[in-house]
Design a protein around this motif. Structure first.
Motif, PDB file in Angstrom:
ATOM      1  N   LEU A 133       0.833  -1.209   0.000  1.00  5.48           N
ATOM      2  CA  LEU A 133       0.000   0.000   0.000  1.00  5.48           C
ATOM      3  C   LEU A 133       0.865   1.255   0.000  1.00  5.48           C
ATOM      4  CD1 LEU A 133      -2.205  -1.418   2.831  1.00  5.48           C
ATOM      5  CD2 LEU A 133      -3.060  -1.090   0.510  1.00  5.48           C
ATOM      6  N   VAL A 134       1.803   1.288   0.939  1.00  2.88           N
ATOM      7  CA  VAL A 134       2.716   2.431   1.044  1.00  2.88           C
ATOM      8  C   VAL A 134       3.510   2.593  -0.241  1.00  2.88           C
ATOM      9  CG1 VAL A 134       4.843   3.205   2.175  1.00  2.88           C
ATOM     10  CG2 VAL A 134       2.911   2.423   3.552  1.00  2.88           C
ATOM     11  N   GLU A 135       3.987   1.472  -0.768  1.00  4.51           N
ATOM     12  CA  GLU A 135       4.844   1.519  -1.953  1.00  4.51           C
ATOM     13  C   GLU A 135       4.089   2.038  -3.173  1.00  4.51           C
ATOM     14  OE1 GLU A 135       6.684  -0.737   1.130  1.00  4.51           O
ATOM     15  OE2 GLU A 135       4.682  -0.876   0.286  1.00  4.51           O
ATOM     16  N   THR A 140      10.012  10.294   1.133  1.00  7.51           N
ATOM     17  CA  THR A 140       9.382  11.049   2.224  1.00  7.51           C
ATOM     18  C   THR A 140       7.927  10.634   2.392  1.00  7.51           C
ATOM     19  OG1 THR A 140      10.850  12.944   1.942  1.00  7.51           O
ATOM     20  CG2 THR A 140       8.750  13.356   3.009  1.00  7.51           C
ATOM     21  N   TRP A 141       7.219  10.473   1.268  1.00  3.91           N
ATOM     22  CA  TRP A 141       5.824  10.045   1.345  1.00  3.91           C
ATOM     23  C   TRP A 141       5.715   8.609   1.870  1.00  3.91           C
ATOM     24  CZ3 TRP A 141       0.793  11.824  -0.055  1.00  3.91           C
ATOM     25  CH2 TRP A 141       0.724  13.202  -0.307  1.00  3.91           C
ATOM     26  N   ALA A 142       6.647   7.742   1.514  1.00  3.97           N
ATOM     27  CA  ALA A 142       6.626   6.382   2.038  1.00  3.97           C
ATOM     28  C   ALA A 142       6.825   6.387   3.552  1.00  3.97           C
ATOM     29  CB  ALA A 142       7.706   5.543   1.363  1.00  3.97           C
ATOM     30  N   THR A 143       7.749   7.209   4.023  1.00  4.71           N
ATOM     31  CA  THR A 143       7.965   7.343   5.468  1.00  4.71           C
ATOM     32  C   THR A 143       6.711   7.853   6.158  1.00  4.71           C
ATOM     33  OG1 THR A 143      10.318   7.813   5.085  1.00  4.71           O
ATOM     34  CG2 THR A 143       9.414   8.444   7.219  1.00  4.71           C
ATOM     35  N   PHE A 144       6.086   8.845   5.535  1.00  2.00           N
ATOM     36  CA  PHE A 144       4.880   9.460   6.089  1.00  2.00           C
ATOM     37  C   PHE A 144       3.733   8.448   6.178  1.00  2.00           C
ATOM     38  CE2 PHE A 144       0.916  11.770   4.844  1.00  2.00           C
ATOM     39  CZ  PHE A 144       0.712  12.452   6.030  1.00  2.00           C
ATOM     40  N   ALA A 145       3.467   7.721   5.105  1.00  2.00           N
ATOM     41  CA  ALA A 145       2.372   6.753   5.101  1.00  2.00           C
ATOM     42  C   ALA A 145       2.639   5.609   6.077  1.00  2.00           C
ATOM     43  CB  ALA A 145       2.147   6.219   3.695  1.00  2.00           C
ATOM     44  N   THR A 146       3.899   5.199   6.205  1.00  2.00           N
ATOM     45  CA  THR A 146       4.241   4.138   7.155  1.00  2.00           C
ATOM     46  C   THR A 146       4.034   4.606   8.582  1.00  2.00           C
ATOM     47  OG1 THR A 146       5.878   3.289   5.586  1.00  2.00           O
ATOM     48  CG2 THR A 146       6.025   2.497   7.841  1.00  2.00           C
ATOM     49  N   GLU A 203       2.599  20.290   6.676  1.00  2.00           N
ATOM     50  CA  GLU A 203       3.829  20.793   6.065  1.00  2.00           C
ATOM     51  C   GLU A 203       4.034  20.218   4.657  1.00  2.00           C
ATOM     52  OE1 GLU A 203       7.322  21.628   7.985  1.00  2.00           O
ATOM     53  OE2 GLU A 203       6.525  21.696  10.025  1.00  2.00           O
ATOM     54  N   LEU A 204       3.690  18.943   4.475  1.00  2.00           N
ATOM     55  CA  LEU A 204       3.768  18.369   3.136  1.00  2.00           C
ATOM     56  C   LEU A 204       2.812  19.074   2.179  1.00  2.00           C
ATOM     57  CD1 LEU A 204       3.966  14.476   3.647  1.00  2.00           C
ATOM     58  CD2 LEU A 204       5.683  15.932   2.564  1.00  2.00           C
ATOM     59  N   ALA A 205       1.615  19.348   2.653  1.00  2.00           N
ATOM     60  CA  ALA A 205       0.625  20.018   1.805  1.00  2.00           C
ATOM     61  C   ALA A 205       1.076  21.416   1.418  1.00  2.00           C
ATOM     62  CB  ALA A 205      -0.720  20.068   2.520  1.00  2.00           C
ATOM     63  N   ASP A 206       1.755  22.085   2.341  1.00  2.00           N
ATOM     64  CA  ASP A 206       2.216  23.457   2.087  1.00  2.00           C
ATOM     65  C   ASP A 206       3.537  23.511   1.336  1.00  2.00           C
ATOM     66  OD1 ASP A 206      -0.021  24.370   3.379  1.00  2.00           O
ATOM     67  OD2 ASP A 206       0.994  24.733   5.297  1.00  2.00           O
ATOM     68  N   GLY A 207       4.184  22.338   1.177  1.00  2.00           N
ATOM     69  CA  GLY A 207       5.492  22.321   0.536  1.00  2.00           C
ATOM     70  C   GLY A 207       6.562  23.006   1.366  1.00  2.00           C
ATOM     71  N   ALA A 208       6.427  22.933   2.681  1.00  4.40           N
ATOM     72  CA  ALA A 208       7.360  23.612   3.575  1.00  4.40           C
ATOM     73  C   ALA A 208       8.752  22.992   3.471  1.00  4.40           C
ATOM     74  CB  ALA A 208       6.868  23.527   5.017  1.00  4.40           C
ATOM     75  N   PRO A 209       9.817  23.819   3.581  1.00  8.97           N
ATOM     76  CA  PRO A 209      11.191  23.283   3.493  1.00  8.97           C
ATOM     77  C   PRO A 209      11.502  22.234   4.555  1.00  8.97           C
ATOM     78  CG  PRO A 209      11.186  25.675   3.295  1.00  8.97           C
ATOM     79  CD  PRO A 209       9.809  25.289   3.715  1.00  8.97           C
ATOM     80  N   GLY A 210      10.859  22.352   5.722  1.00  6.80           N
ATOM     81  CA  GLY A 210      11.133  21.405   6.803  1.00  6.80           C
ATOM     82  C   GLY A 210      10.215  20.212   6.817  1.00  6.80           C
ATOM     83  N   ALA A 211       9.507  19.962   5.715  1.00  5.47           N
ATOM     84  CA  ALA A 211       8.545  18.857   5.701  1.00  5.47           C
ATOM     85  C   ALA A 211       9.217  17.512   5.927  1.00  5.47           C
ATOM     86  CB  ALA A 211       7.773  18.853   4.392  1.00  5.47           C
ATOM     87  N   GLY A 212      10.395  17.316   5.342  1.00  8.01           N
ATOM     88  CA  GLY A 212      11.082  16.040   5.508  1.00  8.01           C
ATOM     89  C   GLY A 212      11.432  15.756   6.951  1.00  8.01           C
ATOM     90  N   ALA A 213      11.904  16.768   7.671  1.00  3.70           N
ATOM     91  CA  ALA A 213      12.229  16.596   9.085  1.00  3.70           C
ATOM     92  C   ALA A 213      10.972  16.353   9.904  1.00  3.70           C
ATOM     93  CB  ALA A 213      12.979  17.816   9.608  1.00  3.70           C
ATOM     94  N   ALA A 214       9.878  17.036   9.555  1.00  2.00           N
ATOM     95  CA  ALA A 214       8.615  16.842  10.267  1.00  2.00           C
ATOM     96  C   ALA A 214       8.094  15.424  10.070  1.00  2.00           C
ATOM     97  CB  ALA A 214       7.578  17.863   9.788  1.00  2.00           C
ATOM     98  N   VAL A 215       8.213  14.912   8.854  1.00  2.95           N
ATOM     99  CA  VAL A 215       7.800  13.537   8.577  1.00  2.95           C
ATOM    100  C   VAL A 215       8.661  12.551   9.373  1.00  2.95           C
ATOM    101  CG1 VAL A 215       7.779  11.744   6.797  1.00  2.95           C
ATOM    102  CG2 VAL A 215       6.818  14.004   6.315  1.00  2.95           C
ATOM    103  N   ALA A 216       9.965  12.797   9.424  1.00  4.47           N
ATOM    104  CA  ALA A 216      10.863  11.917  10.177  1.00  4.47           C
ATOM    105  C   ALA A 216      10.512  11.917  11.661  1.00  4.47           C
ATOM    106  CB  ALA A 216      12.308  12.351   9.965  1.00  4.47           C
TER     107      ALA A 216
END
Length: 358
Positions: free
Chosen positions: A87-89, A221-227, A286-299
Motif C-alpha cells: 500500500l505504502v509503496e 518522504t511520502w513512504a515514510t509518512f504513510a508508514t 507541512e507536506l501540503a504546504d510544501g514547507a522546506p522542513g517537511a522532511g524533518a517533520a515527517v521523520a
C-alpha cells in the motif's frame, strides 16, 4: 497546536472503517501470508474505489492529489485494520512517477489511481527490499539518477485479473493452471504477511537525470509518512484490543484492568500514541504546504508513531500473557507488524538523524 479533521475527512475515516470491518481483514491477512492473494486484491480494488490510491496521484493523471492529510487519515485506518500489501509503496510510487513525468507516468499513474495496478518500490537509503514484489504488476527501483521498472508476475494476477475457481491468485495461490513466475523466494520477515524480495537486476530505464533523484527523495518522504500513519493505526488497534481483554480477564475475582500497575501501563501506551498523532498531522500540513522542513517533520512523526506502535505491541503482549503468542488469536498479526512498521521506510535512528539535520 491542535489539529482537527474537518467533517469530510472524518466521514472518509468512518467510511473506510466500515469498509474494512466488513471485509474481515484478519482472514485477508492470513490468506495473504499463505500466498492466497485473491481476497487481498479484491479488497485492493474496493480501496481504490474509495479513492485511497488516488490521493497521491496528480489530477493530470487521474488522481486527486497530492492530499497528505487525507492520506494520513486513510493509512491510519489501513494500519488499524492490518490491511496487507504494498500500500505504502504504491502511494510512494505515485509521488515518484508524478515527479519524473514522461511515458512511464502516463502509463502507470492512472492504473495506480484506479487500483488496476499494484506497484512495489525500492529506493536507495531505505533498504534493499521491495515489499510483495511477487504480486506486483511493476517494481520500481532508483539507483543514482536512474529510475528502472521491472514488470512483475502481478500482470496475470493483479487487481484487474479474473479470479475464481481454477484461476491462480498468486505465485503460491490456488491451482488450476501454472502460476506465473515470481521474483524468487522472499526473505524471512517477522511478519509473514510482509514478504520481502530483492528486486531483480536490470529492468527498463524509464527516466534518468537529476530530476529522478529529487522525485525519489519526495517518494521516500511520502513512504515514510504513510508508514508512520500505518504504525499509529496499528498501535491504536493493539491498545483497543488490550483494553478490551483486561476488562474480561480476572485474577483474585476482579478484572486485571482494575489493577493500578495495569492502568499505568495502558495510560503510558495511550500517551505515546496521542503524542504521535499531532506530529503526524503536523507533518501532513507541512507536506501540503510544501514547507522546506517537511522532511524533518515527517521523520519526527515516523519516530514517534513507530515507537508508540511498538510500545503498544509490547504492552499488548505483556498484558495478554501467553495467549498473545497463539496463531489463532487475531492480535498476533498486529503484534508481528508493529516492529516492521517501526523500522520500514526509515529506522528510528535514521529518522532522528534526519530531524537533527533538518
Amino acid at each position: 497546536m491542535r489539529f482537527l479533521l474537518d467533517d469530510e475527512q472524518r466521514e472518509f475515516a468512518r467510511s473506510l472503517d466500515a469498509l474494512l470491518t466488513a471485509a474481515d481483514t484478519p482472514a485477508v491477512v492470513r490468506g495473504w501470508a499463505a500466498g492466497d492473494h485473491g481476497p487481498g486484491l479484491t479488497l485492493w480494488r474496493r480501496l481504490a474505489d474509495a479513492g485511497v490510491f488516488a490521493l497521491a496521484v496528480p489530477e493530470a493523471y487521474g488522481g486527486v492529489g497530492p492530499l497528505p492529510v487525507e492520506t494520513a487519515v486513510a493509512f491510519v485506518e489501513l494500519g488499524r485494520h492490518g490491511v496487507p500489501g504494498p500500500l505504502v509503496e504504491s502511494v510512494a510510487a505515485g509521488v515518484l512517477l508524478g515527479g519524473v513525468g514522461g511515458p512511464a507516468a502516463k502509463e502507470w499513474l492512472p492504473r495506480i489511481a484506479s487500483g488496476t495496478a499494484v506497484v512495489s518500490l525500492a529506493l536507495e537509503g531505505y533498504g534493499p527490499y521491495a515489499l510483495d514484489a511477487d504480486v506486483a504488476d511493476a517494481v520500481l527501483t532508483v539507483t543514482g539518477d536512474e529510475l528502472r521498472l521491472t514488470r512483475g508476475a502481478g500482470g496475470a494476477t493483479g487487481p484487474g485479473a479474473a479470479t475464481g475457481p481454477g484461476v491462480p491468485t498468486s505465485a503460491g495461490g490456488s491451482t488450476g493452471r501454472p502460476a506465473p513466475t515470481g521474483p524468487g523466494a522472499p526473505t524471512v520477515s517477522v511478519d509473514p504477511a510482509r514478504r520481502l524480495f530483492r528486486p531483480e537486476p536490470g529492468g527498463e530505464v524509464v527516466a534518468a537525470g537529476p530530476g529522478v533523484r529529487e522525485a525519489a527523495r519526495a517518494g521516500g518522504t511520502w513512504a515514510t509518512f504513510a508508514t508512520a500513519a500505518q504504525a499509529l493505526g496499528c498501535g491504536e488497534a493493539l491498545l483497543r484490543a488490550t483494553v478490551a481483554y483486561v476488562k474480561q480477564r480476572t485474577q483474585f475475582g476482579v478484572p486485571v484492568g482494575s489493577f493500578q500497575a495495569v492502568k499505568h501501563r495502558l495510560a503510558d501506551t495511550l500517551l505515546g500514541l496521542e503524542f504521535a498523532r499531532p506530529l503526524l498531522y503536523g507533518a501532513a500540513v507541512e507536506l501540503a504546504d510544501g514547507a522546506p522542513g517537511a522532511g524533518a517533520a515527517v521523520a519526527a512523526a515516523k519516530v514517534a508513531a513507530g515507537e508508540a506502535g511498538y510500545a503498544a505491541a509490547r504492552t499488548a503482549l505483556q498484558l495478554h500473557g501467553a495467549v498473545g503468542y497463539t496463531e489463532e488469536l487475531d492480535l498476533a498479526w498486529w503484534l508481528r507488524r508493529a516492529r516492521p512498521l517501526r523500522d520500514a521506510w526509515g529506522t528510528p535512528s535514521a529518522c532522528r538523524a534526519r530531524v537533527l539535520a533538518g
